[in-house]
Scaffold this motif. Structure first.
Motif, PDB file in Angstrom:
ATOM      1  N   TRP B  36      16.411  56.240  13.663  1.00  0.00           N
ATOM      2  CA  TRP B  36      17.807  56.007  14.002  1.00  0.00           C
ATOM      3  C   TRP B  36      18.003  55.984  15.499  1.00  0.00           C
ATOM      4  O   TRP B  36      17.294  56.660  16.229  1.00  0.00           O
ATOM      5  N   GLN B  37      19.048  55.291  15.893  1.00  0.00           N
ATOM      6  CA  GLN B  37      19.530  55.346  17.263  1.00  0.00           C
ATOM      7  C   GLN B  37      20.882  56.043  17.200  1.00  0.00           C
ATOM      8  O   GLN B  37      21.816  55.523  16.565  1.00  0.00           O
ATOM      9  N   GLY B  38      20.982  57.192  17.807  1.00  0.00           N
ATOM     10  CA  GLY B  38      22.239  57.932  17.780  1.00  0.00           C
ATOM     11  C   GLY B  38      23.266  57.334  18.712  1.00  0.00           C
ATOM     12  O   GLY B  38      22.991  56.394  19.465  1.00  0.00           O
ATOM     13  N   GLN B  39      24.463  57.866  18.656  1.00  0.00           N
ATOM     14  CA  GLN B  39      25.527  57.459  19.570  1.00  0.00           C
ATOM     15  C   GLN B  39      26.247  58.721  20.039  1.00  0.00           C
ATOM     16  O   GLN B  39      26.271  59.736  19.337  1.00  0.00           O
ATOM     17  N   ALA B  40      26.793  58.648  21.224  1.00  0.00           N
ATOM     18  CA  ALA B  40      27.537  59.784  21.774  1.00  0.00           C
ATOM     19  C   ALA B  40      28.392  59.296  22.925  1.00  0.00           C
ATOM     20  O   ALA B  40      27.938  58.483  23.733  1.00  0.00           O
ATOM     21  N   ALA B  41      29.619  59.797  23.010  1.00  0.00           N
ATOM     22  CA  ALA B  41      30.489  59.448  24.131  1.00  0.00           C
ATOM     23  C   ALA B  41      30.056  60.191  25.392  1.00  0.00           C
ATOM     24  O   ALA B  41      30.206  59.692  26.508  1.00  0.00           O
ATOM     25  N   ALA B  42      29.505  61.385  25.216  1.00  0.00           N
ATOM     26  CA  ALA B  42      29.033  62.215  26.321  1.00  0.00           C
ATOM     27  C   ALA B  42      28.301  63.394  25.713  1.00  0.00           C
ATOM     28  O   ALA B  42      28.290  63.565  24.488  1.00  0.00           O
ATOM     29  N   VAL B  43      27.692  64.180  26.589  1.00  0.00           N
ATOM     30  CA  VAL B  43      27.008  65.382  26.132  1.00  0.00           C
ATOM     31  C   VAL B  43      27.676  66.588  26.786  1.00  0.00           C
ATOM     32  O   VAL B  43      27.754  66.662  28.012  1.00  0.00           O
ATOM     33  N   ALA B  44      28.163  67.497  25.958  1.00  0.00           N
ATOM     34  CA  ALA B  44      28.708  68.749  26.472  1.00  0.00           C
ATOM     35  C   ALA B  44      27.578  69.771  26.537  1.00  0.00           C
ATOM     36  O   ALA B  44      26.822  69.913  25.577  1.00  0.00           O
ATOM     37  N   GLU B  51      32.408  78.782  26.055  1.00  0.00           N
ATOM     38  CA  GLU B  51      32.524  77.340  26.276  1.00  0.00           C
ATOM     39  C   GLU B  51      32.178  76.542  25.020  1.00  0.00           C
ATOM     40  O   GLU B  51      32.788  75.504  24.751  1.00  0.00           O
ATOM     41  N   VAL B  52      31.208  77.009  24.262  1.00  0.00           N
ATOM     42  CA  VAL B  52      30.933  76.345  22.973  1.00  0.00           C
ATOM     43  C   VAL B  52      32.191  76.373  22.114  1.00  0.00           C
ATOM     44  O   VAL B  52      32.597  75.367  21.518  1.00  0.00           O
ATOM     45  N   ALA B  53      32.819  77.553  22.064  1.00  0.00           N
ATOM     46  CA  ALA B  53      34.031  77.698  21.252  1.00  0.00           C
ATOM     47  C   ALA B  53      35.137  76.766  21.744  1.00  0.00           C
ATOM     48  O   ALA B  53      35.846  76.146  20.936  1.00  0.00           O
ATOM     49  N   ALA B  54      35.256  76.648  23.072  1.00  0.00           N
ATOM     50  CA  ALA B  54      36.298  75.772  23.625  1.00  0.00           C
ATOM     51  C   ALA B  54      36.049  74.318  23.234  1.00  0.00           C
ATOM     52  O   ALA B  54      36.980  73.584  22.872  1.00  0.00           O
ATOM     53  N   VAL B  55      34.790  73.885  23.311  1.00  0.00           N
ATOM     54  CA  VAL B  55      34.452  72.511  22.923  1.00  0.00           C
ATOM     55  C   VAL B  55      34.779  72.268  21.452  1.00  0.00           C
ATOM     56  O   VAL B  55      35.432  71.279  21.089  1.00  0.00           O
ATOM     57  N   CYS B  59      37.545  69.730  19.821  1.00  0.00           N
ATOM     58  CA  CYS B  59      37.158  68.680  18.868  1.00  0.00           C
ATOM     59  C   CYS B  59      37.885  68.845  17.541  1.00  0.00           C
ATOM     60  O   CYS B  59      38.299  67.854  16.918  1.00  0.00           O
ATOM     61  N   ALA B  60      38.039  70.095  17.099  1.00  0.00           N
ATOM     62  CA  ALA B  60      38.764  70.323  15.845  1.00  0.00           C
ATOM     63  C   ALA B  60      40.201  69.846  15.984  1.00  0.00           C
ATOM     64  O   ALA B  60      40.755  69.216  15.067  1.00  0.00           O
TER      65      ALA B  60
END
Lengths: 469, 469
Positions: B36-44, B51-55, B59-60
């Motif tokens: 597969w070739q993945g896709q992503a708008a950006a990498v956090a 900070e994980v929780a904030a991301v 997103c939620a």
């Protein structure tokens, strides 16, 4: 909303499944410490998994609570529902079959109603060990052991009940059957429903069968009772033993002198072979393969530990009878406790390194509440202590009824502050619902409630256990 | 419903958390087998759990998908989202700290981004072992290993990744933080969220830290490569070894001659010390305490096995260099496979007793589809085989593109019929979503969907992995 189990509901169930129901007997509504009196409209005794499913489906349809019952030996009231709309008790007593024995795989498949001692006996027939071992093994049923993720004396080597289970069959709250009786060591196919059901204490479904891990019988065992200067020395001895015979230590149990004193008072036929009776001691068992000479291994450990000042005195059993006698001391301690009568008993675990700090701090904190006798003993290798608080001579537990809650909170607050657990091996049941709310992680509690609502929207499975109804 | 990760969303996130986001690099969107070739708008790249929780919370709120990324070494596409609204990739690459080391407890607390080899090295500093060991350990991160419940070569003795984890910290799909970093061997306080998250492949939350079990270093290891008459003899040898040195067998790996042939063709510098090259062989490692003489233990096993006709030839390493050379053979087999190029690779497990039946039956069933070279090898002690199907010489994997699905179904159908698993240690990811639907227990699948909907109602966590979105 739950509804009571009515005569109409029972007669409909009885008609479609003749012989399923029996009248409630006193033992169905009791638990070993007599804290609660359960209630039940009747007891359903299914003969197979399809009947379990039929019962659960009927209860789900009518909004009737189901209280699963194994051997009834749980110590936290998970098996007795004292409040709320009267439920149906679902006993696994008829589902005791051996479904399959696979010695070359070290696997046994059994129905949930098989008594734990019978599981052990089936394993022994194959010259294997099923290592789950605990005081009530003569009446506890394996389904209940799994539902509660039971612990016991061999966890250090073999793990808790969940670690001994390769697969489950269970009836989920909607009456569907989870066919998960795999005999695999590796199976990464989605969320691990087995581990979710194990330890959920009957609130997410009824375990009906399990495939269980067996182990080769050790070629020999050697047991010793060793006097140690204190809990820190006991932990240092454990580390030394792990360095010498890593993976071969079957049990490492801490015993305080109070346990011996209670035996002398209440069960004087149990002789303690150390004189003077030590303040602290450990019972250690090594289960050794044939390539290791058992007495030599223990004697080597003893010599090195004595030189390091970790052991002051001790006896090494030189026969199976002597080994059994040493174990009998350890196994009689709970009976001694029962005869004295505890004000409050605590099934706690701590990070190993916190234990030497915990014991004096707990003693000091309790002293602020009154005078006590404290028997602190248990599965030190697992960090699991049974920290039980008793009245001084001349007083009874009833004299302290008004302090029970304060004593418990005092112990549990300290355990929590030190990163421990207020339910190490007995579970939450109904006894510790409030403790879970007080000490549990809020995100975990919210996730638990969401899972319960998703899988059991009517709340029929073991209402009021683990989570408030 | 999911929404794409837009520039507006990213700029808002970047403003509140400067330095959090980086541009997507090719390696963020790849997986080792290039399916597969993945896709992503950006990498956090969060620096801590908050900070994980904030991301996740952001997103939620916006309904944006989150694809957690560890070392990117997974083999089932769990780390690459190729379809659907473009997600945000959440990499744990900056969260690599050692949170705590507790040698007296045999515990290490690490952040999820720590590379597995670094976890092993931290354990070694304490003269302990963290036994999770697998081919990609130099780049795999422990959080990913836990999310996928990784296996590897030491499962027989020490268990899968889930068995090596005492506690977790994780961010749940609503952005709440589960603080479950306990260092306890026994903790029965409600549903085991740890075991639910482990193996859920990032679909129920993001693991941010873990407390891990360490083990004492064995005093010595001894490794042997033994030619055996066939798979049944290999299993009999395993049972014999368990009888002699139960609990001390660290690895028991099956190797087929095809693996050696591929090495001779593609990696001729890897010498095989058995002549003639055997059809079937096993690599066995014993990790022994100081009370056992290593060469004697292995020589005793060899002699008894030879007498029983279970071993025909073999070499016992007499130095650490020789032991490493034997392991290098085993560890080079996947690289040999890669250079040949498989039509279809299968990560399967079976009940141990079904394996001698499975191997010829699978070969026969595949022969009906065409001509193949089959390399069947792996963790026999766990019943976990890597059953990989290759073109015959002169043909390429591309020549068989039209048959890949049929080959896979042929193997998986037989595995399922024999009570096995079509994903033993690699997980479901995106590769095996259809297999899970085909072979999974319907009640289990329904429960999984209900749990997913309850914990992640917007479906933001790793969309399309494990369960169809």
């Amino acid at each position: 909303m739950l509804h009571p189990c009515t005569p109409d509901f029972l007669s409909a169930l009885g008609e479609t499944h003749p012989g399923l129901l029996r009248a409630t007997a006193p033992r169905d509504l009791e638990e070993p410490r007599g804290r609660w009196q359960g209630q039940a409209a009747a007891v359903a005794c299914p003969r197979d998994t399809a009947e379990v499913a039929a019962v659960v489906r009927a209860c789900a349809g009518a909004g009737v609570g189901v209280v699963p019952l194994g051997g009834g030996t749980g110590l936290v009231g998970g098996q007795v529902m004292a409040q709320g709309p009267v439920p149906l008790v679902l006993s696994l007593e008829r589902m005791t079959a051996l479904r399959g024995a696979y010695p070359s795989e070290n696997v046994l498949v059994v129905e949930a109603g098989m008594v734990l001692a019978d599981v052990q006996a089936e394993a022994a027939k194959l010259r294997r060990v099923f290592p789950l071992s605990l005081a009530s093994e003569g009446s506890a049923r394996i389904g209940g052991n799994l539902a509660a993720n039971a612990g016991g004396v061999n966890v250090l080597r073999y793990g808790n009940a969940r670690d001994l289970c390769l697969g489950l069959e269970a009836v989920l709250p909607d009456g569907s059957i989870f066919h998960g009786l795999k005999r695999l060591r590796k199976d990464n196919t989605g969320y691990d429903l087995r581990h979710l059901l194990i330890g959920s204490e009957g609130t997410l479904g009824v375990i009906t069968a399990a495939s269980l891990r067996l182990f080769p019988e050790p070629a020999a065992r050697v047991v010793a009772l060793l006097a140690v200067p204190g809990p820190q020395a006991a932990l240092d001895l454990l580390a030394m033993a792990q360095g010498q015979v890593a993976g071969l230590i079957s049990a490492f149990e801490l015993i305080h002198r109070m346990g011996y004193d209670f035996l002398a008072e209440k069960l004087p036929e149990i002789a303690v072979p150390l004189s003077p009776v030590p303040e602290w001691s450990v019972l250690i068992e090594l289960g050794l393969p044939q390539v290791v000479a058992p007495e030599e291994a223990m004697a080597g450990l003893y010599a090195q530990a004595a030189e390091a000042g970790l052991v002051q005195d001790g006896v090494i059993a030189t026969s199976e009878a002597q080994a059994a006698a040493l174990w009998r001391i350890r196994e009689s301690i709970p009976e001694g406790n029962r005869r004295i009568g505890a004000v409050s008993s605590h099934d706690i675990s701590l990070p190993l390194s916190a234990i030497p700090d915990f014991i004096p701090r707990a003693g000091k904190a309790l002293a602020a509440l009154g005078e006590w006798r404290i028997n602190c003993f248990g599965h030190l290798g697992d960090g699991n202590l049974h920290y039980n608080v008793f009245p001084v001579p001349g007083r009874s537990r009833a004299d302290h009824d008004h302090q029970r809650e304060a004593v418990k909170t005092c112990v549990h607050d300290l355990v929590h502050a030190l990163g421990g657990s207020v339910s190490a091996e007995h579970g939450v049941g109904r006894l510790k619902v409030g403790d879970l709310e007080r000490y549990g992680d809020p995100a975990k509690l919210a996730a638990m409630r969401a899972i319960k609502a998703a899988l059991d929207p009517a709340g029929i499975m073991n209402p009021g256990a683990v989570l408030r109804g």
